[in-house]
Scaffold this active site. Sequence first.
Site, PDB file in Angstrom:
ATOM      1  N   ASP A   1      42.336  11.808   7.394  1.00 54.96           N
ATOM      2  CA  ASP A   1      41.816  10.755   8.273  1.00 54.96           C
ATOM      3  C   ASP A   1      42.505  10.771   9.633  1.00 54.96           C
ATOM      4  OD1 ASP A   1      40.184   9.852   6.156  1.00 54.96           O
ATOM      5  OD2 ASP A   1      41.819   8.640   5.372  1.00 54.96           O
TER       6      ASP A   1
ATOM      7  N   GLU B   1      30.323   7.300   8.816  1.00 49.70           N
ATOM      8  CA  GLU B   1      31.629   6.673   9.034  1.00 49.70           C
ATOM      9  C   GLU B   1      32.423   7.558   9.991  1.00 49.70           C
ATOM     10  OE1 GLU B   1      33.335   6.338   5.165  1.00 49.70           O
ATOM     11  OE2 GLU B   1      33.391   8.494   4.820  1.00 49.70           O
TER      12      GLU B   1
END
Length: 596
Positions: free
Chosen positions: A105, A268
């Site tokens: 991430d 996302e």
Amino acid sequence: MKLPFPYAIAAEYLGSAMRVHANAPNHPTPRKAGIASRLTIGHLWPALHFPMRLLLGLLLGLAMLCAAPLADAGEAASPWGHWPAWGDQGDGTYRNPVLPYDYSDLDCIRVGADYYAISSTFQFSPGMVILHSRDLVNWTIAGHVVHDLTRIGPELNWDRMNRYGKGIWAGAIRHHAGKFRVYFGTPDEGYFMTTATNVAGPWEPLHQVTKDLGWDDCCPFWDDDGQGYLVGTCFADGYRTYLYQLSPDGRDLITATGRLINSGLGREANKLYKINGWYYHLFSEHKGNLGRYLMMQRSRNIFGPYTEVKQLAHPGRDAREPNQGGLVQTEKGEWYFLTHHGTGAWEGRCASLLPVTWTNGWPIIGEIGPDGLGRMVWSGRKPVADTPVITPQTSDEFDQASLPPQWEWNYQPRPDMWSLRERPGWLRLHAYRPLQPDTLLKAGNTLTQRTFRTSTNEVVLKLDLSGLTDGQKAGLCHFSQSHSGLGVSQTGRVRALEFRTNDRITPGPAIAGNTLWLRSTWGWEAGASTPTAWMAACSPALATRTSSPGETTGETASASTTSTTNPTPATWTSIGFITNTPDLTNANNEPKTTWL
């Protein structure tokens, strides 16, 4: 691999001290979705005897030594995970991954000549790790954003330990008005933010921006007029992405300004940029069996409508779907994308650096194919020349006032049960009972480090077992959803080695004395299709020589791995061998174990 080992001992027992020295990966010059591999050094167990628990857990004091032979930057990509060379090649080029271990991430920015990246840390503390680089290839650990996970919620504390796979998910880092600002989400508690004038800290106590469940992947943006915005996705409501104005101090959403700007297809990994008068919304989406890939939409107005949409890259299944990351421009005006990719195994999601080519106003990521879409790039020229080859910190002698930033506890630790001051130069752990009997994942104060997925890796640690008493265990562990470890168990006055794979324990020989060395070696052998790992132990009672390897003290249990005191190979007389284990453990709980 992520798995902690339980520490449990009655309050009146002192506990164990550990001293760990980890050698950084050796770069010859001229390591939410994925389950990352971690090594753990564990120490004491419950004062009551739990025969199925080995005192191994998250990576505590490991010494890592990774060697990677130099390879031509232009050679074809190796099979996934077989990276004979990675990072800076010492000749002005680099090879991906630049970080062959779990940094998931990612987001990345440049401030002046310095680059900063953040990576999610889930339930580990301190949380949200920060990396620093001068060239986007060589990285060190600058620190962490969140030093008290209980400001997120009580489930992340040592007395709950109830957020595996949750906790701190993806976030974004920005530099605005003289401050670094980090925003991130947790799936159960909402969005949070904090600021600092120095990226190494101190960071302001966390502020909760929202208290809504089911949101992720937020990113702030400040326009030329100073107005701030925040984009985020409600994955609990069909992956609908909204854009909000921020309050002047950036601490709260102006909810009445919320605008739906995107939805569907698992969208996302949000990032917002303004480039040449266009507002760009970068995101990823997942479609059927194609996999996850990068998309972008743009508009002349920040609130849209975003009618222009472009796919930037192929899913890249052979490269494990590079997708979440950050666009960054160098001082020379070149563009790059620092991204994670991977689906688990012992590297978690590693980090790679991809070149960016602007084509008709769109940043195509990677090598542009005949169809105009980007593809994975495994090598290239370093963005900044003449920078030294460095790697993130690993080794530690525990001779500082605080733990250096390579260490992360499994959940928020119990502060009164560990110390660097009680015995200077050692980490002392005071063990206490796990929250659930015989459950490694419920044992507090387990200290960890990420493990490298490279051809050769080694960790050596030294334990002083002076404080070990009946029913207690200590050792070293590889852990993830499954685990394997080597340690010592004491029953009455007898100490013996144990090799553990999940709930299967193979008893080893008895040992005497207070000094125990443990070592784990793992990696990919030439021509092998699966990784191999060895775990070995050495103590005066096991050694083939009469002299004791390293120092022996009358203190409580301690772990150390210093190159100056490591025992010679001839003294490693007890070995547990694991083979054909892609995640360094065995899915069938049946490792090949041999006591020599």
